[in-house]
Motif scaffolding. Structure first.
Motif, PDB file in Angstrom:
ATOM      1  N   ILE A 134       1.336  -1.159  -0.277  1.00  0.00           N
ATOM      2  CA  ILE A 134      -0.146   0.065  -0.369  1.00  0.00           C
ATOM      3  C   ILE A 134       0.925   1.577   0.107  1.00  0.00           C
ATOM      4  O   ILE A 134       0.565   2.351  -0.551  1.00  0.00           O
ATOM      5  CB  ILE A 134      -0.993  -0.021   1.110  1.00  0.00           C
ATOM      6  N   VAL A 135       1.470   1.728   0.851  1.00  0.00           N
ATOM      7  CA  VAL A 135       3.174   2.607   0.756  1.00  0.00           C
ATOM      8  C   VAL A 135       3.377   2.821  -0.229  1.00  0.00           C
ATOM      9  O   VAL A 135       3.460   3.741  -1.148  1.00  0.00           O
ATOM     10  CB  VAL A 135       3.776   2.277   1.708  1.00  0.00           C
ATOM     11  N   ALA A 136       4.315   1.446  -0.995  1.00  0.00           N
ATOM     12  CA  ALA A 136       4.727   1.670  -2.506  1.00  0.00           C
ATOM     13  C   ALA A 136       4.044   2.334  -3.634  1.00  0.00           C
ATOM     14  O   ALA A 136       4.198   2.859  -4.333  1.00  0.00           O
ATOM     15  CB  ALA A 136       5.038   0.164  -2.799  1.00  0.00           C
ATOM     16  N   ALA A 137       2.532   1.426  -3.143  1.00  0.00           N
ATOM     17  CA  ALA A 137       1.716   2.298  -4.432  1.00  0.00           C
ATOM     18  C   ALA A 137       1.399   3.881  -3.683  1.00  0.00           C
ATOM     19  O   ALA A 137       1.181   4.206  -5.151  1.00  0.00           O
ATOM     20  CB  ALA A 137      -0.025   1.384  -4.648  1.00  0.00           C
ATOM     21  N   ALA A 138       0.897   4.772  -2.816  1.00  0.00           N
ATOM     22  CA  ALA A 138       1.184   5.792  -2.454  1.00  0.00           C
ATOM     23  C   ALA A 138       1.713   6.231  -2.918  1.00  0.00           C
ATOM     24  O   ALA A 138       1.759   7.392  -3.808  1.00  0.00           O
ATOM     25  CB  ALA A 138       0.478   5.660  -1.339  1.00  0.00           C
ATOM     26  N   GLN A 139       3.357   5.715  -2.512  1.00  0.00           N
ATOM     27  CA  GLN A 139       4.576   6.612  -3.091  1.00  0.00           C
ATOM     28  C   GLN A 139       5.107   6.543  -5.220  1.00  0.00           C
ATOM     29  O   GLN A 139       4.640   7.608  -5.354  1.00  0.00           O
ATOM     30  CB  GLN A 139       6.147   6.130  -2.930  1.00  0.00           C
ATOM     31  N   ARG A 140       3.965   5.564  -5.669  1.00  0.00           N
ATOM     32  CA  ARG A 140       4.336   5.700  -7.190  1.00  0.00           C
ATOM     33  C   ARG A 140       3.005   6.791  -7.837  1.00  0.00           C
ATOM     34  O   ARG A 140       3.441   7.301  -8.643  1.00  0.00           O
ATOM     35  CB  ARG A 140       4.208   4.078  -7.538  1.00  0.00           C
ATOM     36  N   GLY A 148       3.022   8.850  -6.124  1.00  0.00           N
ATOM     37  CA  GLY A 148       2.621  10.947  -6.001  1.00  0.00           C
ATOM     38  C   GLY A 148       1.528  11.467  -4.864  1.00  0.00           C
ATOM     39  O   GLY A 148       1.054  12.349  -4.806  1.00  0.00           O
ATOM     40  N   CYS A 149       0.892  10.560  -4.076  1.00  0.00           N
ATOM     41  CA  CYS A 149       0.554  11.429  -3.163  1.00  0.00           C
ATOM     42  C   CYS A 149       0.886  11.245  -2.132  1.00  0.00           C
ATOM     43  O   CYS A 149       2.390  11.214  -1.591  1.00  0.00           O
ATOM     44  CB  CYS A 149      -1.006  10.283  -2.084  1.00  0.00           C
ATOM     45  N   ARG A 150       0.228  12.221  -1.388  1.00  0.00           N
ATOM     46  CA  ARG A 150       1.175  12.526   0.102  1.00  0.00           C
ATOM     47  C   ARG A 150       0.277  12.192   1.639  1.00  0.00           C
ATOM     48  O   ARG A 150       1.245  12.323   2.048  1.00  0.00           O
ATOM     49  CB  ARG A 150       0.578  14.676  -0.056  1.00  0.00           C
ATOM     50  N   SER A 151      -0.470  11.722   1.340  1.00  0.00           N
ATOM     51  CA  SER A 151      -1.113  10.967   1.914  1.00  0.00           C
ATOM     52  C   SER A 151      -1.405   9.761   2.375  1.00  0.00           C
ATOM     53  O   SER A 151      -1.946   9.130   0.515  1.00  0.00           O
ATOM     54  CB  SER A 151      -2.235  11.927   3.100  1.00  0.00           C
ATOM     55  N   ILE A 152      -1.969   8.456   2.521  1.00  0.00           N
ATOM     56  CA  ILE A 152      -2.848   7.445   3.250  1.00  0.00           C
ATOM     57  C   ILE A 152      -3.904   7.743   3.286  1.00  0.00           C
ATOM     58  O   ILE A 152      -4.219   8.714   4.846  1.00  0.00           O
ATOM     59  CB  ILE A 152      -2.077   6.434   3.456  1.00  0.00           C
ATOM     60  N   ALA A 153      -5.549   6.763   3.050  1.00  0.00           N
ATOM     61  CA  ALA A 153      -6.931   8.305   3.920  1.00  0.00           C
ATOM     62  C   ALA A 153      -6.872   6.312   3.836  1.00  0.00           C
ATOM     63  O   ALA A 153      -7.230   5.432   2.780  1.00  0.00           O
ATOM     64  CB  ALA A 153      -7.697   8.718   2.488  1.00  0.00           C
ATOM     65  N   TYR A 154      -7.692   6.595   5.241  1.00  0.00           N
ATOM     66  CA  TYR A 154      -8.476   4.987   5.706  1.00  0.00           C
ATOM     67  C   TYR A 154      -9.549   5.511   6.021  1.00  0.00           C
ATOM     68  O   TYR A 154     -10.261   6.116   6.073  1.00  0.00           O
ATOM     69  CB  TYR A 154      -7.840   4.263   6.918  1.00  0.00           C
ATOM     70  N   THR A 155     -10.693   4.174   4.877  1.00  0.00           N
ATOM     71  CA  THR A 155     -12.412   5.593   4.859  1.00  0.00           C
ATOM     72  C   THR A 155     -13.264   4.787   3.763  1.00  0.00           C
ATOM     73  O   THR A 155     -12.369   2.944   3.541  1.00  0.00           O
ATOM     74  CB  THR A 155     -11.543   6.959   3.496  1.00  0.00           C
ATOM     75  N   TYR A 156     -13.884   4.669   2.960  1.00  0.00           N
ATOM     76  CA  TYR A 156     -15.122   4.072   2.154  1.00  0.00           C
ATOM     77  C   TYR A 156     -15.681   3.602   2.961  1.00  0.00           C
ATOM     78  O   TYR A 156     -17.512   3.219   3.441  1.00  0.00           O
ATOM     79  CB  TYR A 156     -14.928   2.724   1.748  1.00  0.00           C
ATOM     80  N   THR A 157     -15.057   2.542   4.082  1.00  0.00           N
ATOM     81  CA  THR A 157     -15.979   1.734   5.367  1.00  0.00           C
ATOM     82  C   THR A 157     -16.037   2.199   6.733  1.00  0.00           C
ATOM     83  O   THR A 157     -14.421   3.693   6.145  1.00  0.00           O
ATOM     84  CB  THR A 157     -15.330   0.465   4.788  1.00  0.00           C
ATOM     85  N   GLU A 158     -15.313   1.980   7.692  1.00  0.00           N
ATOM     86  CA  GLU A 158     -14.923   2.546   9.080  1.00  0.00           C
ATOM     87  C   GLU A 158     -13.868   1.881   9.236  1.00  0.00           C
ATOM     88  O   GLU A 158     -13.281   0.508   9.434  1.00  0.00           O
ATOM     89  CB  GLU A 158     -15.851   2.054  10.098  1.00  0.00           C
ATOM     90  N   PRO A 159     -12.346   2.778   9.130  1.00  0.00           N
ATOM     91  CA  PRO A 159     -11.092   2.084   9.218  1.00  0.00           C
ATOM     92  C   PRO A 159     -11.360   1.388  10.761  1.00  0.00           C
ATOM     93  O   PRO A 159      -9.973   0.251  11.100  1.00  0.00           O
ATOM     94  CB  PRO A 159     -10.330   3.174   8.955  1.00  0.00           C
ATOM     95  N   ASP A 196      -0.431  -0.757  10.992  1.00  0.00           N
ATOM     96  CA  ASP A 196       0.591  -1.572  10.422  1.00  0.00           C
ATOM     97  C   ASP A 196       1.133  -0.519   9.480  1.00  0.00           C
ATOM     98  O   ASP A 196       2.349  -0.277   9.033  1.00  0.00           O
ATOM     99  CB  ASP A 196       0.781  -2.945  10.122  1.00  0.00           C
ATOM    100  N   THR A 197       0.026   0.376   8.379  1.00  0.00           N
ATOM    101  CA  THR A 197       0.302   0.453   7.454  1.00  0.00           C
ATOM    102  C   THR A 197       0.856   1.780   7.502  1.00  0.00           C
ATOM    103  O   THR A 197       1.420   2.606   6.967  1.00  0.00           O
ATOM    104  CB  THR A 197      -0.862   0.745   6.285  1.00  0.00           C
ATOM    105  N   ALA A 198       0.041   2.696   8.371  1.00  0.00           N
ATOM    106  CA  ALA A 198       0.575   4.089   9.252  1.00  0.00           C
ATOM    107  C   ALA A 198       1.802   4.260   9.786  1.00  0.00           C
ATOM    108  O   ALA A 198       2.486   5.156   9.395  1.00  0.00           O
ATOM    109  CB  ALA A 198      -0.571   4.767  10.347  1.00  0.00           C
ATOM    110  N   ARG A 199       2.076   3.423  10.121  1.00  0.00           N
ATOM    111  CA  ARG A 199       3.863   3.495  10.764  1.00  0.00           C
ATOM    112  C   ARG A 199       4.647   3.215   9.363  1.00  0.00           C
ATOM    113  O   ARG A 199       5.540   4.072   9.532  1.00  0.00           O
ATOM    114  CB  ARG A 199       3.754   1.703  11.517  1.00  0.00           C
ATOM    115  N   LEU A 200       4.684   2.407   8.615  1.00  0.00           N
ATOM    116  CA  LEU A 200       5.214   3.054   7.765  1.00  0.00           C
ATOM    117  C   LEU A 200       5.413   3.701   7.033  1.00  0.00           C
ATOM    118  O   LEU A 200       6.138   4.628   5.889  1.00  0.00           O
ATOM    119  CB  LEU A 200       5.396   1.029   6.301  1.00  0.00           C
ATOM    120  N   ALA A 201       3.680   4.046   6.709  1.00  0.00           N
ATOM    121  CA  ALA A 201       3.018   5.825   5.718  1.00  0.00           C
ATOM    122  C   ALA A 201       4.959   6.796   6.125  1.00  0.00           C
ATOM    123  O   ALA A 201       5.093   7.194   5.454  1.00  0.00           O
ATOM    124  CB  ALA A 201       2.381   5.983   6.081  1.00  0.00           C
TER     125      ALA A 201
END
Ligand code: SF4
Length: 339
Positions: free
Chosen positions: A114-120, A122-133, A142-147
């Motif tokens: 997920i983090v690699a895809a966000a970087q590819r 060009g995102c500034r952030s990762i959003a945990y969304t659409y359903t309830e995070p 785990d994703t947020a720590r790596l992000a």
């Protein structure tokens, strides 16, 4: 399948989940209210870790977050499941998938992927969304720590029903949240969402205390939460308990899920809610889900600061130090002057 965090083992192979305000006591072989945490032989597991039902690159304005790195993209992910059952849910096909269709669908994606895809992208952030995070907390954690290590910010778009214990665990990695304040009447939460109001208010205050940038959204549903006195109570809570700098998004309802017979919110109702927010002293009140420009104005001098068309930033006049170019008053938010 991954062992859950934030639960306690009890006698007779029972477990007590501390992740959200439902506080489920779960017998062996059973699941909690969210249907995505299961007790197997006295150990609680998350059933949705690393399994995305949606991955999109969205403008951060779509969350909506209008005072958090405006004009940037946010890599947005979701898993199936929710701890609410809102009758007007706009994403019921994925949020209620487990409860109604007994399915946990999705593509496998590790936090690293997920983090690699966000970087590819060009995102500034990762959003945990659409359903309830909250119900895929371990995956977000785990994703947020790596992000963060990769220089990306983390954003929750949430119903705010998590426990303070969860927020205290997550907050070192959580930068911003848009929290739904679905109503300001406990009976409405109970009747239409299967939840209670007070835990949401508690989460909002805890986020502010923990230094998370917070914006609040209220979907105004005709006949459910559009009473002026209720909207005044909500606006007063935001102003007095969270601060007048907290953006309040008044969002237009469109028929969905179990509420296809309710008409869209009249524009006049949204305009009245907008006025109620301003009268409560809020500096930034936005009307969403309508064809208008949700521009940001300086609350002190009225100068146009950020001009938008839909989710797109057309112009950002905020100075790099985050202040108004006309009167130098600080503009609330994070990274607002970068546009
Ligand atoms: S996350 Fe909430 S709904 Fe799900 S098992 Fe835990 S307490 Fe229950």
């Amino acid at each position: 399948m991954k062992e859950a965090m934030l639960y306690e083992k009890q006698a007779d192979n029972r477990v007590h989940c501390h992740l959200c305000a439902h506080g489920c006591a779960i017998a062996d072989g059973k699941r909690g209210v969210c249907q995505v945490r299961e007790n197997r032989d006295g150990t609680l597991y998350t059933l949705v870790y690393g399994r995305t039902i949606a991955q999109h690159v969205d403008p951060i304005e779509k969350k909506p977050l209008l005072h958090f790195y405006p004009g940037t993209s946010s890599y947005s992910i979701a898993t199936p499941g929710c701890n609410f059952r809102c009758q007007w849910c706009q994403n019921a096909d994925i949020s209620q998938m487990v409860r109604e269709r007994h399915l946990i669908m999705g593509e496998k994606a590790s936090p690293e992927e997920i983090v690699a895809a966000a970087q590819r992208a060009g995102c500034r952030s990762i959003a945990y969304t659409y359903t309830e995070p909250t119900v895929f907390f371990e995956y977000t954690y785990d994703t947020a720590r790596l992000a963060r290590e990769a220089g990306l910010a983390n954003v929750y778009v949430t119903n705010g029903y998590m426990t303070t214990e969860m927020l205290e665990t997550l907050h070192p990695h959580l930068d911003a949240a848009n929290v739904d304040l679905k109503a300001f009447r406990d009976e409405t939460y109970h009747k239409y969402a299967g939840a209670r109001l007070q835990p949401v208010l508690d989460s909002l205050k805890a986020m502010k205390r923990l230094g998370v940038w917070v914006e609040v959204t209220t979907l105004v549903v005709p006949g459910i939460n559009d009473d002026a006195a209720e909207l005044e109570d909500a606006a007063r809570f935001v102003a007095e308990e969270l601060g007048v700098e907290t953006p309040w998004h008044i969002s237009r309802f469109f028929p969905a899920y179990e509420m296809t017979g309710v008409p869209p919110t009249p524009v006049a109702t949204l305009q009245r809610a907008h006025q109620i927010g301003l009268a409560a002293g809020l500096h930034y009140v936005y009307v969403g889900n309508v064809a208008n420009e949700a521009n940001t104005l300086c609350h002190a001098c009225g100068q146009l600061l950020i001009r938008r068309a839909g989710f797109w930033v057309l112009e950002n006049r905020v100075r790099p130090d985050g202040s108004c170019p006309n009167c130098k008053t600080p503009v609330a938010g994070v990274g607002v002057g970068q546009g």
